[in-house]
Design a protein around this motif. Structure first.
Motif, PDB file in Angstrom:
ATOM      1  N   LYS A  64     -30.690 -16.804  24.727  1.00  0.00           N
ATOM      2  CA  LYS A  64     -29.822 -16.892  25.468  1.00  0.00           C
ATOM      3  C   LYS A  64     -29.330 -15.678  25.771  1.00  0.00           C
ATOM      4  O   LYS A  64     -29.181 -14.667  25.224  1.00  0.00           O
ATOM      5  N   ALA A  99     -35.059 -24.979  30.293  1.00  0.00           N
ATOM      6  CA  ALA A  99     -34.085 -24.011  30.626  1.00  0.00           C
ATOM      7  C   ALA A  99     -33.087 -24.647  31.287  1.00  0.00           C
ATOM      8  O   ALA A  99     -33.041 -25.663  31.732  1.00  0.00           O
ATOM      9  N   GLU A 100     -31.743 -23.997  30.832  1.00  0.00           N
ATOM     10  CA  GLU A 100     -30.602 -24.234  31.397  1.00  0.00           C
ATOM     11  C   GLU A 100     -29.732 -22.884  31.818  1.00  0.00           C
ATOM     12  O   GLU A 100     -29.722 -22.091  31.264  1.00  0.00           O
ATOM     13  N   GLY A 101     -28.802 -23.246  32.884  1.00  0.00           N
ATOM     14  CA  GLY A 101     -27.956 -22.284  33.064  1.00  0.00           C
ATOM     15  C   GLY A 101     -28.380 -21.662  34.298  1.00  0.00           C
ATOM     16  O   GLY A 101     -27.457 -20.724  35.114  1.00  0.00           O
ATOM     17  N   PHE A 102     -29.398 -21.619  34.889  1.00  0.00           N
ATOM     18  CA  PHE A 102     -29.785 -20.756  36.240  1.00  0.00           C
ATOM     19  C   PHE A 102     -29.109 -21.564  37.301  1.00  0.00           C
ATOM     20  O   PHE A 102     -28.899 -22.758  37.324  1.00  0.00           O
ATOM     21  N   TRP A 103     -29.130 -20.911  38.276  1.00  0.00           N
ATOM     22  CA  TRP A 103     -28.284 -21.275  39.380  1.00  0.00           C
ATOM     23  C   TRP A 103     -28.805 -20.517  40.818  1.00  0.00           C
ATOM     24  O   TRP A 103     -28.715 -19.309  41.235  1.00  0.00           O
ATOM     25  N   SER A 135     -35.228 -27.229  35.822  1.00  0.00           N
ATOM     26  CA  SER A 135     -34.506 -26.073  36.087  1.00  0.00           C
ATOM     27  C   SER A 135     -34.907 -24.897  37.323  1.00  0.00           C
ATOM     28  O   SER A 135     -33.995 -24.061  37.579  1.00  0.00           O
ATOM     29  N   THR A 137     -37.337 -23.038  37.159  1.00  0.00           N
ATOM     30  CA  THR A 137     -37.664 -21.704  36.755  1.00  0.00           C
ATOM     31  C   THR A 137     -39.183 -21.570  37.062  1.00  0.00           C
ATOM     32  O   THR A 137     -40.034 -22.437  36.853  1.00  0.00           O
ATOM     33  N   ASN A 150     -35.773 -16.659  37.463  1.00  0.00           N
ATOM     34  CA  ASN A 150     -34.808 -17.496  38.123  1.00  0.00           C
ATOM     35  C   ASN A 150     -33.821 -16.816  38.540  1.00  0.00           C
ATOM     36  O   ASN A 150     -33.525 -15.573  38.284  1.00  0.00           O
ATOM     37  N   VAL A 152     -29.754 -16.161  38.599  1.00  0.00           N
ATOM     38  CA  VAL A 152     -28.311 -16.438  37.727  1.00  0.00           C
ATOM     39  C   VAL A 152     -27.537 -15.600  38.823  1.00  0.00           C
ATOM     40  O   VAL A 152     -27.239 -14.333  39.429  1.00  0.00           O
ATOM     41  N   VAL A 162     -27.225 -18.406  30.363  1.00  0.00           N
ATOM     42  CA  VAL A 162     -28.572 -19.017  30.333  1.00  0.00           C
ATOM     43  C   VAL A 162     -29.349 -19.198  29.308  1.00  0.00           C
ATOM     44  O   VAL A 162     -29.368 -18.287  28.378  1.00  0.00           O
TER      45      VAL A 162
END
Length: 241
Positions: A64, A99-103, A135, A137, A150, A152, A162
């Motif tokens: 994280k 994965a999660e939280g990437f934008w 995601s 990625t 990726n 952020v 992330v």
């Protein structure tokens, strides 16, 4: 340096910015600010690393990374969105899980390369990649490492987290009660601000730390717990049985 004597001196002192190698676990988080002015100055980064040993000896990592933008919108040089191309370097052969939280930015913002563009050999490895469709990625290999990459994005006054999960390419199995090693080599991105680093090794029932490095490493029946500032490269190791 063009002067080989000066280059050798920096190599000897560990100041050359080279990526290291290890037989065990490796971690380096590399951030590249794209069109974010000088906002890196206002970013505080926390890295939370958890390595969980499974019953079959495989190790699943949960990483994280929290990036907090401490500037105010409109602050000179820093008060703009931080747009970061993040690359996470892990041991070669690590298996991406999720994965999660990437934008990612809108694809319309990217310029398509022209036919007359020349391929850069240093970037060629990024053309041989796979991609996680959920995601987005990017996964590829470079310099004897596997890379998860990726985008952020974080606005002034905001934080973003992330999370990425992956399986290490080696197992931790004790046979006949023999001690087996596990180690983490965490490197700081050369020239970057220090990040806060938390690392946890979670063992299964029946395995206990037998030896550890450094002497100050906080170990227990569960594994280890580390809380430190990544102002320089760090190395932690145990043997378990």
């Amino acid at each position: 340096f063009g002067d080989w004597r000066l280059q050798n001196k920096f190599e000897t002192m560990g100041w050359a910015g080279r990526m290291g190698n290890t037989a065990w676990e490796y971690l380096m988080v590399v951030n590249t600010n794209v069109s974010g002015a000088k906002s890196d100055r206002a970013i505080e980064q926390e890295i939370d690393h958890k390595a969980e040993l499974q019953a079959d000896g495989t190790i699943i990592n949960t990483l994280k990374i929290t990036r907090t933008h401490t500037a105010k919108k409109g602050d000179k040089f820093t008060g703009v969105k931080n747009l970061d191309w993040m690359r996470i370097y892990v041991p070669l052969g690590s298996q991406f899980l999720e994965a999660e939280g990437f934008w990612p930015p809108d694809e319309s913002l990217f310029e398509e390369p022209g036919d007359d563009w020349i391929r850069d050999e240093d970037l060629e490895a990024e053309n041989n990649f796979s991609r996680d469709r959920k995601s987005w990625t990017k996964i590829y290999n470079e310099d004897n490492k596997t890379i998860f990459a990726n985008w952020v994005q974080v606005d002034p006054g905001q934080s973003v987290e992330v999370t990425i999960k992956y399986v290490l390419p080696f197992s931790l199995v004790s046979l006949n009660n023999d001690a087996v090693p596990y180690a983490l080599y965490a490197q700081i991105q050369p020239g970057a601000k220090p990040s806060d680093l938390v690392s946890r090794l979670v063992l299964t029932d029946g395995l206990r730390p037998d030896w550890h490095y450094p002497d100050t490493l906080n170990t227990g029946v569960y594994g280890w717990f580390v809380e430190t500032s990544l102002e320089s490269d760090k190395f932690f190791a145990v043997t378990v049985k």
